[in-house]
Design an enzyme around this catalytic site. Structure first.
Site, mmCIF file in Angstrom:
data_model
loop_
_atom_site.group_PDB
_atom_site.id
_atom_site.type_symbol
_atom_site.label_atom_id
_atom_site.label_comp_id
_atom_site.label_asym_id
_atom_site.label_seq_id
_atom_site.Cartn_x
_atom_site.Cartn_y
_atom_site.Cartn_z
ATOM 1 N N SER A 34 -16.643 3.984 17.401
ATOM 2 C CA SER A 34 -17.615 4.390 16.383
ATOM 3 C C SER A 34 -18.954 4.738 17.024
ATOM 4 O O SER A 34 -19.511 3.938 17.769
ATOM 5 C CB SER A 34 -17.872 3.259 15.396
ATOM 6 O OG SER A 34 -16.684 2.837 14.820
ATOM 7 N N HIS A 65 -16.120 10.418 11.618
ATOM 8 C CA HIS A 65 -15.033 10.522 12.596
ATOM 9 C C HIS A 65 -14.410 11.902 12.426
ATOM 10 O O HIS A 65 -13.704 12.143 11.461
ATOM 11 C CB HIS A 65 -13.948 9.468 12.329
ATOM 12 C CG HIS A 65 -14.334 8.091 12.757
ATOM 13 N ND1 HIS A 65 -13.858 7.523 13.905
ATOM 14 C CD2 HIS A 65 -15.156 7.185 12.197
ATOM 15 C CE1 HIS A 65 -14.378 6.310 14.030
ATOM 16 N NE2 HIS A 65 -15.166 6.088 12.999
ATOM 17 N N HIS A 87 -8.372 2.758 12.292
ATOM 18 C CA HIS A 87 -8.619 1.314 12.218
ATOM 19 C C HIS A 87 -7.645 0.659 11.230
ATOM 20 O O HIS A 87 -7.337 1.230 10.186
ATOM 21 C CB HIS A 87 -10.055 1.040 11.735
ATOM 22 C CG HIS A 87 -11.104 1.495 12.695
ATOM 23 N ND1 HIS A 87 -11.699 2.720 12.596
ATOM 24 C CD2 HIS A 87 -11.668 0.862 13.760
ATOM 25 C CE1 HIS A 87 -12.590 2.841 13.571
ATOM 26 N NE2 HIS A 87 -12.598 1.735 14.293
ATOM 27 N N TYR A 89 -8.387 -1.776 9.353
ATOM 28 C CA TYR A 89 -9.096 -2.069 8.093
ATOM 29 C C TYR A 89 -9.106 -0.891 7.126
ATOM 30 O O TYR A 89 -9.343 -1.055 5.936
ATOM 31 C CB TYR A 89 -10.529 -2.577 8.344
ATOM 32 C CG TYR A 89 -11.486 -1.576 8.958
ATOM 33 C CD1 TYR A 89 -12.007 -0.514 8.220
ATOM 34 C CD2 TYR A 89 -11.885 -1.697 10.279
ATOM 35 C CE1 TYR A 89 -12.880 0.397 8.782
ATOM 36 C CE2 TYR A 89 -12.761 -0.798 10.854
ATOM 37 C CZ TYR A 89 -13.249 0.252 10.101
ATOM 38 O OH TYR A 89 -14.097 1.157 10.663
ATOM 39 N N GLU A 90 -8.854 0.303 7.645
ATOM 40 C CA GLU A 90 -8.812 1.472 6.762
ATOM 41 C C GLU A 90 -7.522 1.495 5.939
ATOM 42 O O GLU A 90 -7.394 2.284 5.006
ATOM 43 C CB GLU A 90 -8.902 2.762 7.584
ATOM 44 C CG GLU A 90 -10.249 2.960 8.262
ATOM 45 C CD GLU A 90 -10.223 4.141 9.211
ATOM 46 O OE1 GLU A 90 -10.433 5.274 8.740
ATOM 47 O OE2 GLU A 90 -9.973 3.946 10.410
ATOM 48 N N ALA A 117 -17.530 -0.287 19.482
ATOM 49 C CA ALA A 117 -18.774 -0.954 19.102
ATOM 50 C C ALA A 117 -18.379 -2.391 18.767
ATOM 51 O O ALA A 117 -17.373 -2.613 18.110
ATOM 52 C CB ALA A 117 -19.360 -0.273 17.876
ATOM 53 N N MET A 215 -13.331 -4.766 15.409
ATOM 54 C CA MET A 215 -12.217 -4.525 14.484
ATOM 55 C C MET A 215 -11.252 -3.469 15.017
ATOM 56 O O MET A 215 -10.585 -2.780 14.247
ATOM 57 C CB MET A 215 -12.767 -4.085 13.125
ATOM 58 C CG MET A 215 -13.756 -5.066 12.519
ATOM 59 S SD MET A 215 -14.527 -4.390 11.045
ATOM 60 C CE MET A 215 -15.885 -5.556 10.801
ATOM 61 N N SER A 216 -11.185 -3.327 16.332
ATOM 62 C CA SER A 216 -10.314 -2.281 16.899
ATOM 63 C C SER A 216 -9.758 -2.757 18.237
ATOM 64 O O SER A 216 -9.684 -3.950 18.500
ATOM 65 C CB SER A 216 -11.130 -0.992 17.091
ATOM 66 O OG SER A 216 -12.119 -1.165 18.079
ATOM 67 N N ASN A 239 -24.866 -5.153 17.762
ATOM 68 C CA ASN A 239 -25.593 -6.162 16.972
ATOM 69 C C ASN A 239 -25.197 -7.532 17.496
ATOM 70 O O ASN A 239 -24.134 -7.679 18.094
ATOM 71 C CB ASN A 239 -25.197 -6.058 15.481
ATOM 72 C CG ASN A 239 -23.700 -6.204 15.282
ATOM 73 O OD1 ASN A 239 -22.933 -5.258 15.500
ATOM 74 N ND2 ASN A 239 -23.274 -7.383 14.905
ATOM 75 N N HIS A 251 -23.945 -1.681 8.613
ATOM 76 C CA HIS A 251 -23.204 -0.670 9.384
ATOM 77 C C HIS A 251 -24.168 0.382 9.946
ATOM 78 O O HIS A 251 -24.003 0.863 11.074
ATOM 79 C CB HIS A 251 -22.133 -0.010 8.515
ATOM 80 C CG HIS A 251 -21.307 1.001 9.242
ATOM 81 N ND1 HIS A 251 -20.513 0.672 10.317
ATOM 82 C CD2 HIS A 251 -21.163 2.340 9.063
ATOM 83 C CE1 HIS A 251 -19.914 1.766 10.766
ATOM 84 N NE2 HIS A 251 -20.295 2.783 10.019
HETATM 85 N N1 HPA Z 1 -18.266 -7.850 13.874
HETATM 86 C C1 HPA Z 1 -17.103 -7.154 13.864
HETATM 87 N N2 HPA Z 1 -17.038 -5.888 14.252
HETATM 88 C C2 HPA Z 1 -18.147 -5.288 14.683
HETATM 89 C C3 HPA Z 1 -19.381 -5.953 14.722
HETATM 90 C C4 HPA Z 1 -19.437 -7.323 14.290
HETATM 91 O O1 HPA Z 1 -20.492 -7.980 14.293
HETATM 92 N N3 HPA Z 1 -20.304 -5.074 15.196
HETATM 93 C C5 HPA Z 1 -19.635 -3.916 15.448
HETATM 94 N N4 HPA Z 1 -18.336 -4.033 15.145
#
Ligand code: HPA
Length: 277
Positions: A34, A65, A87, A89-90, A117, A215-216, A239, A251
């Site tokens: 991402s 994307h 992903h 989660y999608e 990320a 998440m990937s 983050n 996000h």
């Molecule tokens: N948690 C999960 N996935 C992420 C995060 C996070 O803090 N930051 C970027 N992808």
């Protein structure tokens, strides 16, 4: 469940379509995370194939994307870049999330660079850091190899004791030093998302040995190892994970940090690709 025969046909159809469009088989696959898609712009003699043209390829749903394969030369190597990943989660199934990696394996690609990320769990990290993944923990709730084993791709019970190739990790850490970046490596824990974690979950993840959360990546890396591909994983800390700083996770913040560090990230990966063999 998809039978071995059906999966083999799906992959072969996709490969045949692509093979007609590219002059040479790439040696390296690259998955861009991402906000890190700009690296694809540097590929020379580009041949771009939108996912929607490729037989059996899943389609990207997330905004931002573009969803395309970019073939060409990067740092002197023939590469296949996945610009826009799928992903879990999608709502994609694991076999869809990992289809591009199976395709790479089937095309004869021997190495994979995966980027993402991630949230920083290790309190020595800061947003903007680049971290080399040295191992992972799969907490996505499932394994992409569950079901029929695609035996022409790999063994039923693949070894993951060096899921991230140690020589490639060493090379990557060396280049970080040369470029004056902080030399960082850590364990990535893959979760399903899409909600970010709670502060209690982050304390738990730290206790079990995780430095980064995202998440990937984990499904693709498992499938690449199944196919005995060498893997290098790179996280951009966008983050600090939940509960570490007194602020909420957004996000938009994640995207803002990736665009801030994209220049550094791109020069790092460019230099890295020169030395991966
Ligand atoms: N948690 C999960 N996935 C992420 C995060 C996070 O803090 N930051 C970027 N992808």
């Amino acid at each position: 469940m998809i039978t071995e025969k059906k999966m083999t046909t799906k992959i072969n159809d996709a490969r045949e379509y692509i093979s007609k469009k590219i002059p040479e088989i790439p040696e390296l696959g690259i998955v861009l995370g991402s906000g890190l898609g700009n690296l694809a712009e540097l590929v020379q003699n580009q041949i771009v194939i939108p996912y929607k043209e490729i037989p059996n390829f899943p389609l990207s749903t997330v905004q931002g994307h573009p969803g395309r394969l970019v073939f060409g030369l990067l740092s002197g190597k023939q590469v296949m870049v996945l610009q826009g990943r799928f992903h879990f989660y999608e709502g994609y199934e694991m076999h869809e999330v990992t289809f591009p990696v199976r395709l790479m394996k089937n095309m004869g690609i021997k190495g994979l660079v995966v980027t993402n990320a991630a949230g920083g769990i290790n309190v020595n990290y800061e947003p903007g850091d680049i971290v080399i993944i040295n191992d992972h923990i799969n907490l996505m709730g499932c394994n992409p190899l569950r079901g029929a084993n695609y035996s022409d791709q790999g063994a039923r019970f693949p070894d993951l004791s060096e899921a991230y190739n140690s020589e490639w990790r060493k090379k990557a850490l060396g280049i970080m030093g040369e470029l004056g970046l902080k030399v960082l490596q850590g364990v990535y824990v893959g979760v399903s998302g899409p909600s970010y974690e709670t502060p209690a979950e982050i304390r738990y993840l730290r206790t079990i040995g995780a430095d980064l959360v995202g998440m990937s990546t984990v499904p693709e890396v498992i499938v690449a190892n199944h196919g005995r591909m060498k893997v290098l994983g790179i996280s951009c800390v966008t983050n600090m994970a939940a509960g570490i700083l007194a602020q909420k996770l957004e996000h938009a913040e994640v995207i803002a940090i990736t665009s801030r560090i994209e220049k550094v990230f791109v020069s790092f990966v460019k230099k890295l690709i020169e030395v991966l063999d």
